[in-house]
Design a protein around this motif. Structure first.
Motif, PDB file in Angstrom:
ATOM      1  N   GLN A   1       6.586   7.721  11.076  1.00 43.31           N
ATOM      2  CA  GLN A   1       7.849   8.229  10.467  1.00 43.31           C
ATOM      3  C   GLN A   1       7.020   8.030   9.025  1.00 43.31           C
ATOM      4  O   GLN A   1       6.203   6.824   8.328  1.00 43.31           O
ATOM      5  CB  GLN A   1       9.062   8.124  10.376  1.00 43.31           C
ATOM      6  N   VAL A   2       6.542   9.351   7.877  1.00 46.39           N
ATOM      7  CA  VAL A   2       5.979   9.395   6.817  1.00 46.39           C
ATOM      8  C   VAL A   2       6.905   9.854   5.635  1.00 46.39           C
ATOM      9  O   VAL A   2       7.602  10.764   5.693  1.00 46.39           O
ATOM     10  CB  VAL A   2       4.626   9.442   6.620  1.00 46.39           C
ATOM     11  N   GLN A   3       6.447   9.562   4.422  1.00 47.21           N
ATOM     12  CA  GLN A   3       7.844   9.227   3.669  1.00 47.21           C
ATOM     13  C   GLN A   3       6.736   9.620   2.415  1.00 47.21           C
ATOM     14  O   GLN A   3       6.477   8.563   1.296  1.00 47.21           O
ATOM     15  CB  GLN A   3       8.853   8.655   3.098  1.00 47.21           C
ATOM     16  N   LEU A   4       7.428  10.824   1.619  1.00 51.13           N
ATOM     17  CA  LEU A   4       6.666  10.353   0.142  1.00 51.13           C
ATOM     18  C   LEU A   4       7.797  10.824  -0.489  1.00 51.13           C
ATOM     19  O   LEU A   4       8.764  11.881  -0.360  1.00 51.13           O
ATOM     20  CB  LEU A   4       5.526  11.881  -0.408  1.00 51.13           C
ATOM     21  N   VAL A   5       8.246   9.993  -1.372  1.00 50.06           N
ATOM     22  CA  VAL A   5       8.976   9.119  -2.480  1.00 50.06           C
ATOM     23  C   VAL A   5       8.280   9.521  -4.194  1.00 50.06           C
ATOM     24  O   VAL A   5       7.692   9.173  -5.128  1.00 50.06           O
ATOM     25  CB  VAL A   5      10.053   8.622  -2.559  1.00 50.06           C
TER      26      VAL A   5
ATOM     27  N   GLY B   1       4.966   4.417   4.896  1.00 45.02           N
ATOM     28  CA  GLY B   1       5.166   4.179   6.752  1.00 45.02           C
ATOM     29  C   GLY B   1       3.962   3.926   8.164  1.00 45.02           C
ATOM     30  O   GLY B   1       3.614   3.659   6.967  1.00 45.02           O
ATOM     31  N   SER B   2       4.180   4.733   8.823  1.00 44.50           N
ATOM     32  CA  SER B   2       2.708   4.569   9.691  1.00 44.50           C
ATOM     33  C   SER B   2       1.392   5.155   9.364  1.00 44.50           C
ATOM     34  O   SER B   2       1.019   5.998  10.010  1.00 44.50           O
ATOM     35  CB  SER B   2       3.330   4.709  11.200  1.00 44.50           C
ATOM     36  N   ILE B   3       0.660   4.709   8.349  1.00 49.76           N
ATOM     37  CA  ILE B   3      -0.568   5.828   7.962  1.00 49.76           C
ATOM     38  C   ILE B   3      -1.408   4.898   8.311  1.00 49.76           C
ATOM     39  O   ILE B   3      -1.616   3.953   7.658  1.00 49.76           O
ATOM     40  CB  ILE B   3      -0.314   6.416   6.571  1.00 49.76           C
TER      41      ILE B   3
ATOM     42  N   ASN C   1       2.203  16.007  -2.192  1.00 45.17           N
ATOM     43  CA  ASN C   1       2.502  16.340  -1.010  1.00 45.17           C
ATOM     44  C   ASN C   1       0.652  15.530  -0.894  1.00 45.17           C
ATOM     45  O   ASN C   1       0.751  15.402  -1.603  1.00 45.17           O
ATOM     46  CB  ASN C   1       1.489  18.020  -0.551  1.00 45.17           C
ATOM     47  N   ALA C   2       0.970  14.954   0.421  1.00 45.12           N
ATOM     48  CA  ALA C   2      -0.619  14.950   1.130  1.00 45.12           C
ATOM     49  C   ALA C   2      -0.986  14.380   2.686  1.00 45.12           C
ATOM     50  O   ALA C   2      -0.116  14.939   2.656  1.00 45.12           O
ATOM     51  CB  ALA C   2       0.512  12.328   0.685  1.00 45.12           C
ATOM     52  N   ASN C   3      -2.158  15.145   2.878  1.00 39.62           N
ATOM     53  CA  ASN C   3      -2.729  14.975   3.485  1.00 39.62           C
ATOM     54  C   ASN C   3      -3.441  13.913   4.002  1.00 39.62           C
ATOM     55  O   ASN C   3      -4.373  13.381   3.679  1.00 39.62           O
ATOM     56  CB  ASN C   3      -4.434  16.335   3.977  1.00 39.62           C
ATOM     57  N   LEU C   4      -2.469  13.507   5.014  1.00 36.68           N
ATOM     58  CA  LEU C   4      -2.683  12.495   6.188  1.00 36.68           C
ATOM     59  C   LEU C   4      -2.465  11.833   7.317  1.00 36.68           C
ATOM     60  O   LEU C   4      -1.681  12.731   7.948  1.00 36.68           O
ATOM     61  CB  LEU C   4      -1.867  11.305   5.831  1.00 36.68           C
TER      62      LEU C   4
ATOM     63  N   GLY D   1      -5.402  13.751  14.463  1.00 35.86           N
ATOM     64  CA  GLY D   1      -5.603  14.874  13.553  1.00 35.86           C
ATOM     65  C   GLY D   1      -4.784  14.406  12.325  1.00 35.86           C
ATOM     66  O   GLY D   1      -3.850  13.189  11.903  1.00 35.86           O
ATOM     67  N   SER D   2      -5.093  14.593  11.233  1.00 31.72           N
ATOM     68  CA  SER D   2      -4.320  15.028   9.465  1.00 31.72           C
ATOM     69  C   SER D   2      -3.069  16.436   9.159  1.00 31.72           C
ATOM     70  O   SER D   2      -3.372  17.416  10.008  1.00 31.72           O
ATOM     71  CB  SER D   2      -5.487  14.885   8.700  1.00 31.72           C
ATOM     72  N   TYR D   3      -2.138  15.700   8.751  1.00 27.25           N
ATOM     73  CA  TYR D   3      -0.787  16.250   8.087  1.00 27.25           C
ATOM     74  C   TYR D   3      -0.703  16.744   6.848  1.00 27.25           C
ATOM     75  O   TYR D   3      -0.516  15.966   5.824  1.00 27.25           O
ATOM     76  CB  TYR D   3       0.300  16.611   9.235  1.00 27.25           C
TER      77      TYR D   3
END
Length: 121
Positions: free
Chosen positions: A1-5, A26-28, A96-99, A106-108
């Motif tokens: 799970q990824v969060q951008l705050v 998150g798990s980046i 936004n972040a492509n990670l 893959g990256s999203y």
């Protein structure tokens, strides 16, 4: 799970400054490009600025000379310093972040929830 705050939005008078921050957590595994977009009422979301993992930047014409994007790779955080703000900068600002997550190949691209910036005349 990824969060951008995101944080740092608010109300400011024309000519003032604000600094927006956006932290990815998150798990980046790795973060590629990060960016800021904005959406004003009745308008489409538009790019404000973007920055690659290596530090190359790209700005929309509306912010050139007034906005500065930067990032702290160790903190997975992107910043947007906005100076000489104008009423037309009023919008909800999204990062936004492509990670790449540790558990996925893959990256999203992920988006924050947005922060309101209001510039009064």
């Amino acid at each position: 799970q990824v969060q951008l705050v995101e944080s740092g939005g608010g109300l400011v008078q024309a000519g003032g400054s604000l600094r927006l921050s956006c932290a990815a957590s998150g798990s980046i595994f790795s973060v590629n490009a990060m960016g800021w977009y904005r959406q004003a009422p009745g308008k489409q979301r538009e790019l404000v600025a973007a920055i690659t993992s290596g530090g190359s930047t790209n700005y929309a014409d509306s912010g050139k000379g007034r906005f500065t994007i930067s990032r702290d790779n160790a903190k997975n955080t992107v910043y947007l310093q906005m100076n000489s703000l104008k009423p037309e900068d009023t919008a909800v600002y999204y990062c936004n972040a492509n990670l790449r997550q540790r558990s996925l190949s893959g990256s999203y691209t992920y988006w924050g929830q947005g922060t309101q910036v209001t510039v009064s005349s």
